[in-house]
Design a protein around this motif. Structure first.
Motif, mmCIF file in Angstrom:
data_model
loop_
_atom_site.group_PDB
_atom_site.id
_atom_site.type_symbol
_atom_site.label_atom_id
_atom_site.label_comp_id
_atom_site.label_asym_id
_atom_site.label_seq_id
_atom_site.Cartn_x
_atom_site.Cartn_y
_atom_site.Cartn_z
ATOM 1 N N ASP A 122 -12.819 8.140 -5.417
ATOM 2 C CA ASP A 122 -14.186 7.812 -5.016
ATOM 3 C C ASP A 122 -14.589 8.596 -3.774
ATOM 4 O OD1 ASP A 122 -16.489 6.255 -3.880
ATOM 5 O OD2 ASP A 122 -16.079 5.012 -5.636
ATOM 6 N N PRO A 123 -15.753 9.234 -3.804
ATOM 7 C CA PRO A 123 -16.157 10.065 -2.662
ATOM 8 C C PRO A 123 -16.610 9.265 -1.444
ATOM 9 C CG PRO A 123 -17.885 10.029 -4.320
ATOM 10 C CD PRO A 123 -16.705 9.326 -4.928
ATOM 11 N N ASP A 124 -16.901 7.966 -1.631
ATOM 12 C CA ASP A 124 -17.347 7.142 -0.504
ATOM 13 C C ASP A 124 -16.114 6.492 0.145
ATOM 14 O OD1 ASP A 124 -19.962 5.578 0.663
ATOM 15 O OD2 ASP A 124 -18.211 4.272 0.599
ATOM 16 N N PRO A 125 -15.792 6.802 1.394
ATOM 17 C CA PRO A 125 -14.562 6.291 2.011
ATOM 18 C C PRO A 125 -14.480 4.763 2.031
ATOM 19 C CG PRO A 125 -15.505 8.047 3.331
ATOM 20 C CD PRO A 125 -16.518 7.710 2.290
ATOM 21 N N GLU A 126 -15.582 4.088 2.348
ATOM 22 C CA GLU A 126 -15.535 2.622 2.417
ATOM 23 C C GLU A 126 -15.358 2.007 1.042
ATOM 24 O OE1 GLU A 126 -18.060 1.749 6.496
ATOM 25 O OE2 GLU A 126 -19.056 1.431 4.563
ATOM 26 N N ARG A 127 -16.021 2.568 0.046
ATOM 27 C CA ARG A 127 -15.850 2.032 -1.307
ATOM 28 C C ARG A 127 -14.451 2.328 -1.826
ATOM 29 N NH1 ARG A 127 -20.540 4.024 -4.449
ATOM 30 N NH2 ARG A 127 -19.334 5.958 -4.567
ATOM 31 N N TYR A 128 -13.932 3.496 -1.511
ATOM 32 C CA TYR A 128 -12.587 3.875 -1.942
ATOM 33 C C TYR A 128 -11.547 2.932 -1.332
ATOM 34 C CZ TYR A 128 -8.969 7.296 -3.364
ATOM 35 O OH TYR A 128 -7.896 7.944 -3.959
ATOM 36 N N ALA A 129 -11.689 2.637 -0.032
ATOM 37 C CA ALA A 129 -10.762 1.719 0.634
ATOM 38 C C ALA A 129 -10.876 0.323 0.036
ATOM 39 C CB ALA A 129 -11.041 1.684 2.138
ATOM 40 N N PHE A 130 -12.102 -0.082 -0.282
ATOM 41 C CA PHE A 130 -12.305 -1.419 -0.852
ATOM 42 C C PHE A 130 -11.690 -1.506 -2.251
ATOM 43 C CE2 PHE A 130 -14.127 -5.411 -1.816
ATOM 44 C CZ PHE A 130 -14.643 -5.947 -0.645
ATOM 45 N N LEU A 131 -11.845 -0.464 -3.039
ATOM 46 C CA LEU A 131 -11.235 -0.440 -4.374
ATOM 47 C C LEU A 131 -9.719 -0.555 -4.274
ATOM 48 C CD1 LEU A 131 -13.356 2.415 -5.965
ATOM 49 C CD2 LEU A 131 -13.339 0.037 -6.730
ATOM 50 N N ALA A 132 -9.145 0.152 -3.299
ATOM 51 C CA ALA A 132 -7.696 0.055 -3.103
ATOM 52 C C ALA A 132 -7.304 -1.378 -2.777
ATOM 53 C CB ALA A 132 -7.263 1.005 -1.982
ATOM 54 N N GLY A 133 -8.068 -2.011 -1.889
ATOM 55 C CA GLY A 133 -7.785 -3.411 -1.553
ATOM 56 C C GLY A 133 -7.870 -4.317 -2.765
ATOM 57 N N CYS A 134 -8.799 -4.021 -3.667
ATOM 58 C CA CYS A 134 -8.953 -4.846 -4.872
ATOM 59 C C CYS A 134 -7.716 -4.802 -5.757
ATOM 60 C CB CYS A 134 -10.179 -4.393 -5.659
ATOM 61 S SG CYS A 134 -11.750 -4.913 -4.944
ATOM 62 N N THR A 135 -7.029 -3.657 -5.804
ATOM 63 C CA THR A 135 -5.813 -3.585 -6.624
ATOM 64 C C THR A 135 -4.707 -4.453 -6.028
ATOM 65 O OG1 THR A 135 -4.852 -1.637 -5.515
ATOM 66 C CG2 THR A 135 -6.409 -1.223 -7.316
ATOM 67 N N PHE A 136 -4.692 -4.580 -4.704
ATOM 68 C CA PHE A 136 -3.724 -5.475 -4.071
ATOM 69 C C PHE A 136 -4.031 -6.930 -4.449
ATOM 70 C CE2 PHE A 136 -2.941 -1.724 -1.583
ATOM 71 C CZ PHE A 136 -1.630 -1.827 -1.143
ATOM 72 N N LEU A 137 -5.316 -7.272 -4.492
ATOM 73 C CA LEU A 137 -5.696 -8.622 -4.912
ATOM 74 C C LEU A 137 -5.228 -8.894 -6.335
ATOM 75 C CD1 LEU A 137 -9.371 -9.018 -3.592
ATOM 76 C CD2 LEU A 137 -7.270 -9.887 -2.559
#
Length: 230
Positions: A122-137
Protein backbone atom coordinates in the motif's frame (compact mmCIF):
# COMPACT_ATOMS: atom_id res chain seq x y z
CA UNK A 1 -67.57 -13.16 -45.00
CA UNK A 2 -70.72 -13.15 -42.86
CA UNK A 3 -71.48 -10.47 -40.30
CA UNK A 4 -71.03 -12.98 -37.46
CA UNK A 5 -67.69 -14.08 -38.85
CA UNK A 6 -66.48 -10.49 -39.23
CA UNK A 7 -67.50 -9.72 -35.66
CA UNK A 8 -65.68 -12.82 -34.41
CA UNK A 9 -62.40 -11.96 -36.14
CA UNK A 10 -62.70 -8.34 -35.01
CA UNK A 11 -62.87 -9.55 -31.42
CA UNK A 12 -59.92 -11.87 -32.01
CA UNK A 13 -57.82 -8.99 -33.40
CA UNK A 14 -58.79 -6.81 -30.42
CA UNK A 15 -57.83 -9.57 -28.01
CA UNK A 16 -54.48 -10.07 -29.80
CA UNK A 17 -53.79 -6.33 -29.65
CA UNK A 18 -54.58 -6.33 -25.94
CA UNK A 19 -52.29 -9.30 -25.37
CA UNK A 20 -49.55 -7.62 -27.39
CA UNK A 21 -49.94 -4.37 -25.46
CA UNK A 22 -49.97 -6.26 -22.16
CA UNK A 23 -46.83 -8.14 -23.18
CA UNK A 24 -45.10 -4.87 -24.14
CA UNK A 25 -46.02 -3.39 -20.77
CA UNK A 26 -44.72 -6.48 -18.97
CA UNK A 27 -41.46 -6.37 -20.93
CA UNK A 28 -41.08 -2.66 -20.19
CA UNK A 29 -41.66 -3.32 -16.50
CA UNK A 30 -39.10 -6.13 -16.60
CA UNK A 31 -36.61 -3.86 -18.29
CA UNK A 32 -37.19 -1.30 -15.57
CA UNK A 33 -36.55 -3.99 -12.96
CA UNK A 34 -33.22 -5.06 -14.48
CA UNK A 35 -30.48 -4.21 -12.00
CA UNK A 36 -27.64 -2.13 -13.41
CA UNK A 37 -24.67 -1.91 -11.01
CA UNK A 38 -23.56 1.57 -10.03
CA UNK A 39 -20.02 2.62 -9.01
CA UNK A 40 -21.11 3.12 -5.39
CA UNK A 41 -22.19 -0.54 -5.27
CA UNK A 42 -18.51 -1.52 -5.26
CA UNK A 43 -15.78 -0.77 -2.72
CA UNK A 44 -13.09 1.68 -3.67
CA UNK A 45 -9.82 -0.20 -3.87
CA UNK A 46 -7.82 0.68 -1.97
CA UNK A 47 -10.19 2.41 0.47
CA UNK A 48 -9.61 5.75 2.12
CA UNK A 49 -6.68 6.22 4.53
CA UNK A 50 -7.45 5.97 8.27
CA UNK A 51 -7.56 9.71 8.94
CA UNK A 52 -10.10 10.28 6.18
CA UNK A 53 -12.32 7.48 7.48
CA UNK A 54 -12.51 8.55 11.10
CA UNK A 55 -12.97 12.24 10.29
CA UNK A 56 -16.59 11.48 9.31
CA UNK A 57 -17.29 7.92 10.47
CA UNK A 58 -21.07 7.98 10.07
CA UNK A 59 -20.89 9.15 6.46
CA UNK A 60 -18.29 6.57 5.52
CA UNK A 61 -20.03 3.72 7.31
CA UNK A 62 -23.29 4.50 5.48
CA UNK A 63 -21.43 4.36 2.16
CA UNK A 64 -19.86 1.04 3.08
CA UNK A 65 -23.19 -0.40 4.28
CA UNK A 66 -24.83 0.55 0.97
CA UNK A 67 -22.41 -1.55 -1.09
CA UNK A 68 -23.68 -4.65 -2.84
CA UNK A 69 -20.31 -6.24 -3.60
CA UNK A 70 -17.24 -7.12 -1.56
CA UNK A 71 -14.64 -6.59 -4.26
CA UNK A 72 -13.88 -3.89 -6.81
CA UNK A 73 -15.78 -3.65 -10.06
CA UNK A 74 -14.70 -6.28 -12.57
CA UNK A 75 -13.68 -8.81 -9.92
CA UNK A 76 -15.95 -11.83 -9.57
CA UNK A 77 -14.10 -13.79 -6.89
CA UNK A 78 -13.41 -12.75 -3.33
CA UNK A 79 -9.78 -12.68 -2.25
CA UNK A 80 -7.95 -12.49 1.09
CA UNK A 81 -6.69 -9.00 0.29
CA UNK A 82 -10.21 -7.69 -0.34
CA UNK A 83 -11.30 -9.25 2.94
CA UNK A 84 -8.38 -7.62 4.74
CA UNK A 85 -9.32 -4.19 3.41
CA UNK A 86 -12.96 -4.69 4.45
CA UNK A 87 -11.79 -5.66 7.92
CA UNK A 88 -9.51 -2.63 7.99
CA UNK A 89 -12.38 -0.23 7.28
CA UNK A 90 -14.54 -1.59 10.08
CA UNK A 91 -11.68 -1.59 12.60
CA UNK A 92 -10.85 2.03 11.77
CA UNK A 93 -14.53 2.93 12.20
CA UNK A 94 -14.70 0.87 15.41
CA UNK A 95 -17.76 -0.98 14.17
CA UNK A 96 -17.58 -4.03 16.39
CA UNK A 97 -20.39 -6.10 14.88
CA UNK A 98 -19.05 -5.82 11.36
CA UNK A 99 -15.37 -6.38 12.07
CA UNK A 100 -16.27 -9.47 14.09
CA UNK A 101 -18.40 -10.65 11.16
CA UNK A 102 -15.38 -10.10 8.91
CA UNK A 103 -13.24 -12.21 11.22
CA UNK A 104 -15.75 -15.03 11.27
CA UNK A 105 -16.13 -14.95 7.48
CA UNK A 106 -12.34 -15.07 7.03
CA UNK A 107 -12.08 -17.95 9.53
CA UNK A 108 -14.49 -19.98 7.39
CA UNK A 109 -12.31 -19.59 4.32
CA UNK A 110 -10.18 -22.67 4.92
CA UNK A 111 -7.80 -21.87 2.10
CA UNK A 112 -6.93 -18.43 3.45
CA UNK A 113 -4.18 -18.75 6.07
CA UNK A 114 -3.39 -15.41 7.69
CA UNK A 115 0.27 -15.62 6.75
CA UNK A 116 -0.79 -16.20 3.14
CA UNK A 117 -2.40 -12.76 2.78
CA UNK A 118 -0.47 -11.08 -0.07
CA UNK A 119 1.53 -7.96 0.56
CA UNK A 120 -0.74 -5.06 -0.46
CA UNK A 121 2.31 -2.84 -0.93
CA UNK A 122 0.00 0.00 0.00
CA UNK A 123 1.42 3.39 -0.99
CA UNK A 124 -0.15 5.17 2.01
CA UNK A 125 2.14 4.66 5.06
CA UNK A 126 -0.63 4.99 7.67
CA UNK A 127 -2.97 2.65 5.84
CA UNK A 128 -0.15 0.17 5.24
CA UNK A 129 0.76 0.17 8.95
CA UNK A 130 -2.90 -0.24 9.88
CA UNK A 131 -3.31 -3.18 7.49
CA UNK A 132 -0.29 -4.83 9.08
CA UNK A 133 -1.86 -4.35 12.51
CA UNK A 134 -5.07 -5.95 11.25
CA UNK A 135 -3.23 -9.18 10.39
CA UNK A 136 -2.00 -9.34 13.99
CA UNK A 137 -5.62 -9.02 15.14
CA UNK A 138 -6.64 -11.87 12.86
CA UNK A 139 -3.90 -14.16 14.08
CA UNK A 140 -4.72 -13.42 17.72
CA UNK A 141 -8.44 -13.95 17.22
CA UNK A 142 -7.97 -17.23 15.36
CA UNK A 143 -5.33 -18.57 17.72
CA UNK A 144 -7.63 -18.00 20.67
CA UNK A 145 -10.07 -20.38 18.98
CA UNK A 146 -7.34 -22.88 18.14
CA UNK A 147 -6.31 -22.83 21.80
CA UNK A 148 -9.86 -23.89 22.69
CA UNK A 149 -9.50 -26.90 20.42
CA UNK A 150 -11.19 -25.45 17.33
CA UNK A 151 -9.75 -25.76 13.85
CA UNK A 152 -10.47 -23.97 10.60
CA UNK A 153 -10.41 -27.30 8.76
CA UNK A 154 -12.95 -29.00 10.96
CA UNK A 155 -16.47 -29.71 9.62
CA UNK A 156 -19.28 -27.43 10.73
CA UNK A 157 -20.89 -30.25 12.72
CA UNK A 158 -18.98 -32.50 15.10
CA UNK A 159 -20.03 -35.44 17.20
CA UNK A 160 -19.01 -35.13 20.87
CA UNK A 161 -16.15 -37.60 20.46
CA UNK A 162 -14.64 -35.55 17.61
CA UNK A 163 -14.92 -32.31 19.58
CA UNK A 164 -13.25 -33.94 22.59
CA UNK A 165 -10.43 -35.25 20.40
CA UNK A 166 -9.77 -31.74 19.08
CA UNK A 167 -9.70 -30.29 22.58
CA UNK A 168 -7.19 -32.92 23.68
CA UNK A 169 -4.90 -32.58 20.68
CA UNK A 170 -1.35 -31.57 21.70
CA UNK A 171 -0.65 -27.90 21.08
CA UNK A 172 2.31 -28.60 18.83
CA UNK A 173 -0.06 -30.42 16.46
CA UNK A 174 -2.60 -27.60 16.28
CA UNK A 175 -2.87 -25.24 13.34
CA UNK A 176 -1.88 -21.97 14.95
CA UNK A 177 -1.86 -18.93 12.68
CA UNK A 178 1.05 -16.61 11.97
CA UNK A 179 1.12 -13.08 10.64
CA UNK A 180 2.52 -12.53 7.13
CA UNK A 181 6.19 -11.69 6.82
CA UNK A 182 5.39 -8.41 5.12
CA UNK A 183 3.26 -7.35 8.11
CA UNK A 184 6.11 -7.96 10.52
CA UNK A 185 8.43 -5.90 8.32
CA UNK A 186 6.16 -2.85 7.97
CA UNK A 187 7.99 0.00 9.67
CA UNK A 188 6.27 1.90 12.49
CA UNK A 189 4.95 5.36 11.68
CA UNK A 190 7.21 8.26 12.56
CA UNK A 191 4.25 10.27 13.87
CA UNK A 192 1.83 8.48 16.20
CA UNK A 193 -1.57 7.90 14.60
CA UNK A 194 -4.27 8.31 17.27
CA UNK A 195 -7.48 6.52 16.32
CA UNK A 196 -10.72 7.45 18.14
CA UNK A 197 -13.48 5.02 19.07
CA UNK A 198 -16.85 5.22 17.33
CA UNK A 199 -17.91 7.56 20.14
CA UNK A 200 -14.96 9.85 19.51
CA UNK A 201 -12.99 8.83 22.59
CA UNK A 202 -9.20 8.66 22.38
CA UNK A 203 -6.68 6.97 24.64
CA UNK A 204 -4.45 9.05 26.88
CA UNK A 205 -1.16 7.87 25.40
CA UNK A 206 1.13 4.94 24.67
CA UNK A 207 1.20 3.97 28.33
CA UNK A 208 -2.59 3.45 28.39
CA UNK A 209 -3.19 -0.21 29.21
CA UNK A 210 -6.20 -0.30 26.88
CA UNK A 211 -3.99 0.36 23.86
CA UNK A 212 -3.47 -2.50 21.45
CA UNK A 213 0.19 -3.61 21.69
CA UNK A 214 0.58 -4.76 18.10
CA UNK A 215 -0.78 -1.50 16.74
CA UNK A 216 1.47 0.44 19.10
CA UNK A 217 4.43 -1.37 17.57
CA UNK A 218 3.33 0.11 14.23
CA UNK A 219 2.97 3.63 15.64
CA UNK A 220 -0.81 3.52 16.01
CA UNK A 221 -2.67 4.28 19.24
CA UNK A 222 -5.83 2.23 19.09
CA UNK A 223 -8.23 0.92 21.70
CA UNK A 224 -7.80 -2.88 21.66
CA UNK A 225 -10.65 -4.22 19.47
CA UNK A 226 -13.07 -6.89 20.67
CA UNK A 227 -11.78 -9.54 18.31
CA UNK A 228 -12.64 -12.78 20.10
CA UNK A 229 -15.67 -14.62 18.76
CA UNK A 230 -17.17 -18.05 19.33
Amino acid sequence: MSTKSSLFWSKVRQALRRNHNDQVEVEEEQEEDVYIPQPDDYPTFPPLPPRDLFQDPTHHFNKIAARKFGGPQGEYEDKPLYALYRFYEFVVLDNVTNYRNCLEAFWRQKGWPVDGIPDPEDPDPERYAFLAGCTFLMARAFNARVKLGLDRNMPSLLIPEEAEALRNRPHHLRNYEKVPEWAEKVAPLEELLVVPTHEGEVLTGKEDKRADPDFLDKGILLWTPHIFFT
